[in-house]
Design a protein around this motif. Structure first.
Motif, PDB file in Angstrom:
ATOM      1  N   TYR A  94       0.838  -1.193   0.000  1.00  0.00           N
ATOM      2  CA  TYR A  94       0.000   0.000   0.000  1.00  0.00           C
ATOM      3  C   TYR A  94       0.878   1.251   0.000  1.00  0.00           C
ATOM      4  N   VAL A  95       0.271   2.355  -0.376  1.00  0.00           N
ATOM      5  CA  VAL A  95       0.811   3.658  -0.002  1.00  0.00           C
ATOM      6  C   VAL A  95       0.074   4.041   1.278  1.00  0.00           C
ATOM      7  N   ILE A  96       0.801   4.071   2.378  1.00  0.00           N
ATOM      8  CA  ILE A  96       0.219   4.365   3.687  1.00  0.00           C
ATOM      9  C   ILE A  96       0.289   5.874   3.926  1.00  0.00           C
ATOM     10  N   VAL A  97      -0.834   6.481   4.280  1.00  0.00           N
ATOM     11  CA  VAL A  97      -0.839   7.903   4.639  1.00  0.00           C
ATOM     12  C   VAL A  97      -1.266   8.018   6.092  1.00  0.00           C
ATOM     13  N   ILE A  98      -0.531   8.818   6.856  1.00  0.00           N
ATOM     14  CA  ILE A  98      -0.737   8.886   8.297  1.00  0.00           C
ATOM     15  C   ILE A  98      -0.517  10.319   8.766  1.00  0.00           C
ATOM     16  N   ASN A  99      -1.344  10.802   9.686  1.00  0.00           N
ATOM     17  CA  ASN A  99      -1.193  12.168  10.185  1.00  0.00           C
ATOM     18  C   ASN A  99       0.048  12.256  11.073  1.00  0.00           C
TER      19      ASN A  99
ATOM     20  N   LEU B 216       2.626  -4.734   8.436  1.00  0.00           N
ATOM     21  CA  LEU B 216       3.049  -4.639   7.046  1.00  0.00           C
ATOM     22  C   LEU B 216       4.544  -4.347   6.985  1.00  0.00           C
ATOM     23  N   ASN B 217       5.177  -4.814   5.934  1.00  0.00           N
ATOM     24  CA  ASN B 217       6.563  -4.444   5.649  1.00  0.00           C
ATOM     25  C   ASN B 217       6.512  -3.139   4.862  1.00  0.00           C
ATOM     26  N   PHE B 218       7.080  -2.065   5.409  1.00  0.00           N
ATOM     27  CA  PHE B 218       6.980  -0.768   4.752  1.00  0.00           C
ATOM     28  C   PHE B 218       8.288   0.009   4.845  1.00  0.00           C
ATOM     29  N   ARG B 219       8.427   0.979   3.938  1.00  0.00           N
ATOM     30  CA  ARG B 219       9.538   1.925   3.935  1.00  0.00           C
ATOM     31  C   ARG B 219       8.966   3.311   4.196  1.00  0.00           C
ATOM     32  N   TRP B 220       9.659   4.094   5.015  1.00  0.00           N
ATOM     33  CA  TRP B 220       9.261   5.467   5.286  1.00  0.00           C
ATOM     34  C   TRP B 220       9.825   6.412   4.231  1.00  0.00           C
ATOM     35  N   VAL B 221       9.107   7.477   3.944  1.00  0.00           N
ATOM     36  CA  VAL B 221       9.646   8.634   3.229  1.00  0.00           C
ATOM     37  C   VAL B 221       9.947   9.677   4.299  1.00  0.00           C
ATOM     38  N   SER B 222      11.235  10.031   4.452  1.00  0.00           N
ATOM     39  CA  SER B 222      11.654  10.926   5.536  1.00  0.00           C
ATOM     40  C   SER B 222      12.543  12.044   4.997  1.00  0.00           C
ATOM     41  N   LYS B 223      12.530  13.162   5.692  1.00  0.00           N
ATOM     42  CA  LYS B 223      13.420  14.254   5.297  1.00  0.00           C
ATOM     43  C   LYS B 223      14.861  13.849   5.575  1.00  0.00           C
ATOM     44  N   GLN B 224      15.761  14.347   4.744  1.00  0.00           N
ATOM     45  CA  GLN B 224      17.162  13.934   4.794  1.00  0.00           C
ATOM     46  C   GLN B 224      17.816  14.240   6.136  1.00  0.00           C
ATOM     47  N   GLU B 225      17.345  15.290   6.829  1.00  0.00           N
ATOM     48  CA  GLU B 225      17.952  15.662   8.106  1.00  0.00           C
ATOM     49  C   GLU B 225      17.864  14.542   9.141  1.00  0.00           C
ATOM     50  N   VAL B 226      16.787  13.747   9.071  1.00  0.00           N
ATOM     51  CA  VAL B 226      16.603  12.659  10.045  1.00  0.00           C
ATOM     52  C   VAL B 226      17.689  11.607   9.895  1.00  0.00           C
TER      53      VAL B 226
ATOM     54  N   VAL C  67       4.824   1.708   1.170  1.00  0.00           N
ATOM     55  CA  VAL C  67       5.538   2.972   1.369  1.00  0.00           C
ATOM     56  C   VAL C  67       4.682   3.864   2.261  1.00  0.00           C
ATOM     57  N   ALA C  68       5.266   4.359   3.343  1.00  0.00           N
ATOM     58  CA  ALA C  68       4.534   5.176   4.320  1.00  0.00           C
ATOM     59  C   ALA C  68       4.952   6.636   4.205  1.00  0.00           C
ATOM     60  N   MET C  69       3.957   7.519   4.189  1.00  0.00           N
ATOM     61  CA  MET C  69       4.227   8.946   4.047  1.00  0.00           C
ATOM     62  C   MET C  69       3.337   9.769   4.974  1.00  0.00           C
ATOM     63  N   PHE C  70       3.873  10.930   5.394  1.00  0.00           N
ATOM     64  CA  PHE C  70       3.073  11.935   6.092  1.00  0.00           C
ATOM     65  C   PHE C  70       2.598  12.932   5.043  1.00  0.00           C
ATOM     66  N   PRO C  71       1.346  12.861   4.601  1.00  0.00           N
ATOM     67  CA  PRO C  71       0.903  13.732   3.503  1.00  0.00           C
ATOM     68  C   PRO C  71       0.864  15.214   3.864  1.00  0.00           C
ATOM     69  N   GLU C  72       0.887  15.529   5.163  1.00  0.00           N
ATOM     70  CA  GLU C  72       0.943  16.932   5.562  1.00  0.00           C
ATOM     71  C   GLU C  72       2.309  17.547   5.277  1.00  0.00           C
ATOM     72  N   GLY C  73       3.332  16.690   5.166  1.00  0.00           N
ATOM     73  CA  GLY C  73       4.672  17.167   4.850  1.00  0.00           C
ATOM     74  C   GLY C  73       5.492  17.584   6.055  1.00  0.00           C
ATOM     75  N   THR C  74       4.849  17.877   7.164  1.00  0.00           N
ATOM     76  CA  THR C  74       5.538  18.279   8.384  1.00  0.00           C
ATOM     77  C   THR C  74       4.619  18.037   9.568  1.00  0.00           C
ATOM     78  N   ARG C  75       5.142  18.207  10.771  1.00  0.00           N
ATOM     79  CA  ARG C  75       4.319  17.988  11.961  1.00  0.00           C
ATOM     80  C   ARG C  75       3.247  19.064  12.106  1.00  0.00           C
ATOM     81  N   SER C  76       2.107  18.644  12.599  1.00  0.00           N
ATOM     82  CA  SER C  76       1.041  19.598  12.905  1.00  0.00           C
ATOM     83  C   SER C  76       1.391  20.325  14.205  1.00  0.00           C
ATOM     84  N   LYS C  77       1.243  21.630  14.207  1.00  0.00           N
ATOM     85  CA  LYS C  77       1.567  22.421  15.398  1.00  0.00           C
ATOM     86  C   LYS C  77       0.434  22.461  16.413  1.00  0.00           C
ATOM     87  N   ASP C  78      -0.790  22.211  15.956  1.00  0.00           N
ATOM     88  CA  ASP C  78      -1.939  22.291  16.856  1.00  0.00           C
ATOM     89  C   ASP C  78      -2.643  20.950  17.061  1.00  0.00           C
TER      90      ASP C  78
END
Length: 243
Positions: free
Chosen positions: A72-77, A92-102, A146-157
């Motif tokens: 699947y393409v996993i989307v998670i908040n 599930l066996n999955f790979r994260w999409v992460s920013k390079q800084e991590v 493949v797991a992704m955060f579709p918001e692109g960054t952490r939610s502040k609220d």
């Protein structure tokens, strides 16, 4: 005192699984292109962390929607780094999409590399999208989600923010289902403005029904992103009302 003990325990467990994963990667790689063994070690690492504090509670639901035979393409908040650890409750066996800084964080970065996660650079949208599509389709072709955060960054609220199109474009091009997952409670692992753990923490993880390949193919990427965002926002509101 308990926070210090748990921090030491975490470091010991992380070191153990780090070394074990390194050995597993080189020993199993010739016949395990999906890095399933390394992924399972990551799952056990996360379980070792989550289950150690006996006062923490977990409410995991919707696993009946997960087909272990499908990628699947996993989307998670996204609310905190604990979100990453929490997703390992999904079998599930999955790979994260992460920013390079991590990938530069000690221990964590090399673990992500061994795991085969996809590193992208912020500020380079076109290049990042190309990498997500290319590497994402490679892993999906191997039967790995493949797991992704579709918001692109952490939610502040703590509320779900506007979704970007990357995950939905990947699902459309790869011809796979989207698996929406909603998390609540990951911001409460630590006490507010403190390094100390909240020992009465409660995690809620809810898997929603997958979006079919036919639905994805028939819907424009932007519309699809908005529909899934609405679905997840409503599910989060239901979770909080029930809690």
């Amino acid at each position: 005192m308990f926070t210090l003990i748990f921090a030491i325990y975490t470091l010991v467990v992380l070191t153990f699984f780090f070394l074990l994963s390194l050995v597993a990667l080189f020993v199993c790689y010739p016949f395990d292109k999906g890095r399933r063994v390394v992924h399972e070690l990551s799952r056990w690492l996360c379980f070792s962390w989550w289950y150690a504090p006996f006062t923490w509670r977990r409410n995991i639901s919707g696993l009946e929607y997960v087909d272990k035979k499908k990628p699947y393409v996993i989307v998670i908040n996204h609310n905190s780094m604990v979100d990453i650890i929490s997703l390992y409750f999904v079998p599930l066996n999955f790979r994260w999409v992460s920013k390079q800084e991590v990938f530069r964080i000690p221990y964590i970065g090399p673990m992500l590399w061994m795991h085969g996660d996809i590193a992208i650079q912020r500020g380079r949208a076109t290049e990042s999208m190309r990498k997500v599509l290319n590497d994402g389709k490679m892993w999906l072709g191997r039967g790995v989600s493949v797991a992704m955060f579709p918001e692109g960054t952490r939610s502040k609220d703590g509320e779900i923010q506007r979704f970007k199109s990357g995950a939905f474009a990947l699902a459309k091009e790869a011809g796979v289902e989207i698996l929406p997952i909603v998390l609540d409670g990951t911001t409460k692992v630590f006490r507010p403005k403190s390094i100390f753990f909240n020992w009465k923490h409660r995690l809620t993880l809810k898997v929603l029904p997958p979006i079919s390949v036919e639905k994805i193919a028939a819907t424009e990427t932007g519309d699809l992103a908005r529909e899934v965002q609405t679905m997840m926002t409503e599910a989060l509101a239901e979770i909080r009302k029930a809690n």
